[in-house]
Design a protein around this motif. Structure first.
Motif, PDB file in Angstrom:
ATOM      1  N   ALA A   1       0.812  -1.200   0.000  1.00 17.09           N
ATOM      2  CA  ALA A   1       0.000   0.000   0.000  1.00 17.09           C
ATOM      3  C   ALA A   1       0.850   1.256   0.000  1.00 17.09           C
ATOM      4  CB  ALA A   1      -0.925  -0.011   1.209  1.00 17.09           C
ATOM      5  N   LEU A   2       2.014   1.222   0.635  1.00 22.15           N
ATOM      6  CA  LEU A   2       2.926   2.358   0.591  1.00 22.15           C
ATOM      7  C   LEU A   2       3.980   2.060  -0.467  1.00 22.15           C
ATOM      8  CD1 LEU A   2       3.396   2.981   4.400  1.00 22.15           C
ATOM      9  CD2 LEU A   2       1.861   4.141   2.832  1.00 22.15           C
ATOM     10  N   PRO A   3       3.948   2.779  -1.585  1.00 19.23           N
ATOM     11  CA  PRO A   3       4.852   2.439  -2.683  1.00 19.23           C
ATOM     12  C   PRO A   3       6.301   2.773  -2.359  1.00 19.23           C
ATOM     13  CG  PRO A   3       3.711   4.467  -3.161  1.00 19.23           C
ATOM     14  CD  PRO A   3       3.128   3.947  -1.873  1.00 19.23           C
ATOM     15  N   PRO A   4       7.240   1.913  -2.737  1.00 20.29           N
ATOM     16  CA  PRO A   4       8.649   2.246  -2.547  1.00 20.29           C
ATOM     17  C   PRO A   4       9.059   3.329  -3.546  1.00 20.29           C
ATOM     18  CG  PRO A   4       8.445   0.190  -3.740  1.00 20.29           C
ATOM     19  CD  PRO A   4       7.050   0.607  -3.340  1.00 20.29           C
ATOM     20  N   LEU A   5      10.091   4.067  -3.192  1.00 20.36           N
ATOM     21  CA  LEU A   5      10.596   5.107  -4.089  1.00 20.36           C
ATOM     22  C   LEU A   5      11.089   4.480  -5.381  1.00 20.36           C
ATOM     23  CD1 LEU A   5      11.319   8.051  -4.545  1.00 20.36           C
ATOM     24  CD2 LEU A   5      13.492   7.632  -3.395  1.00 20.36           C
ATOM     25  N   ARG A   6      11.808   3.374  -5.262  1.00 24.82           N
ATOM     26  CA  ARG A   6      12.252   2.617  -6.432  1.00 24.82           C
ATOM     27  C   ARG A   6      11.880   1.159  -6.197  1.00 24.82           C
ATOM     28  NH1 ARG A   6      17.230   5.692  -5.555  1.00 24.82           N
ATOM     29  NH2 ARG A   6      18.135   3.764  -4.806  1.00 24.82           N
ATOM     30  N   PRO A   7      11.421   0.451  -7.231  1.00 23.15           N
ATOM     31  CA  PRO A   7      10.959  -0.925  -7.039  1.00 23.15           C
ATOM     32  C   PRO A   7      11.985  -1.845  -6.383  1.00 23.15           C
ATOM     33  CG  PRO A   7      10.375  -0.148  -9.228  1.00 23.15           C
ATOM     34  CD  PRO A   7      11.255   0.914  -8.605  1.00 23.15           C
ATOM     35  N   GLU A   8      13.274  -1.604  -6.610  1.00 23.61           N
ATOM     36  CA  GLU A   8      14.288  -2.496  -6.044  1.00 23.61           C
ATOM     37  C   GLU A   8      14.568  -2.208  -4.563  1.00 23.61           C
ATOM     38  OE1 GLU A   8      16.578   0.999  -7.785  1.00 23.61           O
ATOM     39  OE2 GLU A   8      14.866  -0.185  -8.383  1.00 23.61           O
ATOM     40  N   TRP A  52       5.355  10.825  -1.983  1.00 22.94           N
ATOM     41  CA  TRP A  52       3.964  11.138  -1.675  1.00 22.94           C
ATOM     42  C   TRP A  52       3.611  12.553  -2.094  1.00 22.94           C
ATOM     43  CZ3 TRP A  52       5.495   9.219   3.714  1.00 22.94           C
ATOM     44  CH2 TRP A  52       5.387   7.825   3.780  1.00 22.94           C
ATOM     45  N   VAL A  53       2.356  12.756  -2.460  1.00 25.41           N
ATOM     46  CA  VAL A  53       1.822  14.079  -2.737  1.00 25.41           C
ATOM     47  C   VAL A  53       1.019  14.551  -1.522  1.00 25.41           C
ATOM     48  CG1 VAL A  53       0.254  15.405  -4.217  1.00 25.41           C
ATOM     49  CG2 VAL A  53       1.785  13.690  -5.228  1.00 25.41           C
ATOM     50  N   GLU A  54       0.267  13.628  -0.926  1.00 27.61           N
ATOM     51  CA  GLU A  54      -0.546  13.973   0.238  1.00 27.61           C
ATOM     52  C   GLU A  54      -0.921  12.695   0.973  1.00 27.61           C
ATOM     53  OE1 GLU A  54      -4.553  16.572   1.338  1.00 27.61           O
ATOM     54  OE2 GLU A  54      -4.061  16.200  -0.750  1.00 27.61           O
ATOM     55  N   TYR A  55      -1.087  12.816   2.297  1.00 28.55           N
ATOM     56  CA  TYR A  55      -1.666  11.705   3.042  1.00 28.55           C
ATOM     57  C   TYR A  55      -2.330  12.168   4.324  1.00 28.55           C
ATOM     58  CZ  TYR A  55       2.526  11.263   6.104  1.00 28.55           C
ATOM     59  OH  TYR A  55       3.551  11.466   6.981  1.00 28.55           O
ATOM     60  N   ASP A  76       3.009   8.547  -7.826  1.00 28.38           N
ATOM     61  CA  ASP A  76       2.613   7.812  -9.027  1.00 28.38           C
ATOM     62  C   ASP A  76       1.177   8.126  -9.444  1.00 28.38           C
ATOM     63  OD1 ASP A  76       1.238   6.551  -6.975  1.00 28.38           O
ATOM     64  OD2 ASP A  76       2.127   4.576  -7.315  1.00 28.38           O
ATOM     65  N   GLY A  77       0.484   9.014  -8.697  1.00 28.33           N
ATOM     66  CA  GLY A  77      -0.890   9.400  -9.027  1.00 28.33           C
ATOM     67  C   GLY A  77      -1.949   8.447  -8.508  1.00 28.33           C
ATOM     68  N   VAL A  78      -1.553   7.372  -7.832  1.00 37.01           N
ATOM     69  CA  VAL A  78      -2.507   6.378  -7.337  1.00 37.01           C
ATOM     70  C   VAL A  78      -2.969   6.753  -5.932  1.00 37.01           C
ATOM     71  CG1 VAL A  78      -2.828   3.944  -6.738  1.00 37.01           C
ATOM     72  CG2 VAL A  78      -1.486   4.561  -8.756  1.00 37.01           C
TER      73      VAL A  78
END
Length: 174
Positions: A1-8, A52-55, A76-78
């Motif tokens: 649910a919390l996206p990593p900055l980079r997938p790796e 993040w843009v907002e939370y 990422d806009g999600v």
């Protein structure tokens, strides 16, 4: 649910509710205490300004349950929204929630949808507002910078239970 900055780069964030009881002896006086809490600050690598843009985040503890809520708009806009109500032997996933804000854009209430029925959690009016603080989210930087204000709350659930918590309001300042 919390996206990593980079997938790796896996981002690790662990939270859990707990109960504690004990005895403290101060100057010959013995005091017994007990309560519930929420562990919330075990993080791995992160860069909030790029992620993040907002939370909105609420972690709260009541007499016989804990409630955690997250709304996140990622870079990422999600849009992601999730939460849980946790009690003795019960873990119930939040199916949706709305934040009601006061004139300062802080949390006044949260309307929570659960499989077992709706729950309303409200800030308890106080003569003097509880303190809050700006939480450092990294070092000095130029350009867009993520900022977070944390708000301490005395809370009342619509079932009459009293509780407390902290609401985090994060936004990418441009």
């Amino acid at each position: 649910a919390l996206p990593p900055l980079r997938p790796e780069l896996a981002m690790h964030h662990y939270q859990h509710g707990f109960r504690v009881a004990g005895t403290a002896v101060l100057g010959g006086s013995e005091v017994r205490f007990g309560g519930t809490g929420w562990r919330d600050r075990t993080w791995g690598y992160r860069d909030e300004s790029a992620q993040w843009v907002e939370y909105f985040y609420l972690c709260s503890v009541f007499e016989d349950f804990a409630l955690v809520l997250w709304k996140v708009l990622g870079a990422d806009g999600v849009h992601r929204e999730f939460g849980w109500r946790v009690g003795d032997g019960v873990e119930e996933r939040v199916t949706g929630f709305q934040v009601v804000r006061d004139g300062s854009a802080n949390m006044a209430a949260a309307k929570v949808q659960l499989p077992s029925g709706d729950l309303m959690v409200e800030d308890v009016p106080k003569r003097t507002p509880f303190a809050g603080w700006w939480l450092p989210m990294g070092g000095r930087q130029e350009g867009p910078t993520f900022g977070e204000f944390d708000q301490y709350l005395a809370l009342r659930a619509d079932n009459g239970q009293l509780g407390g918590g902290v609401a985090a309001h994060g936004v990418l300042r441009r």
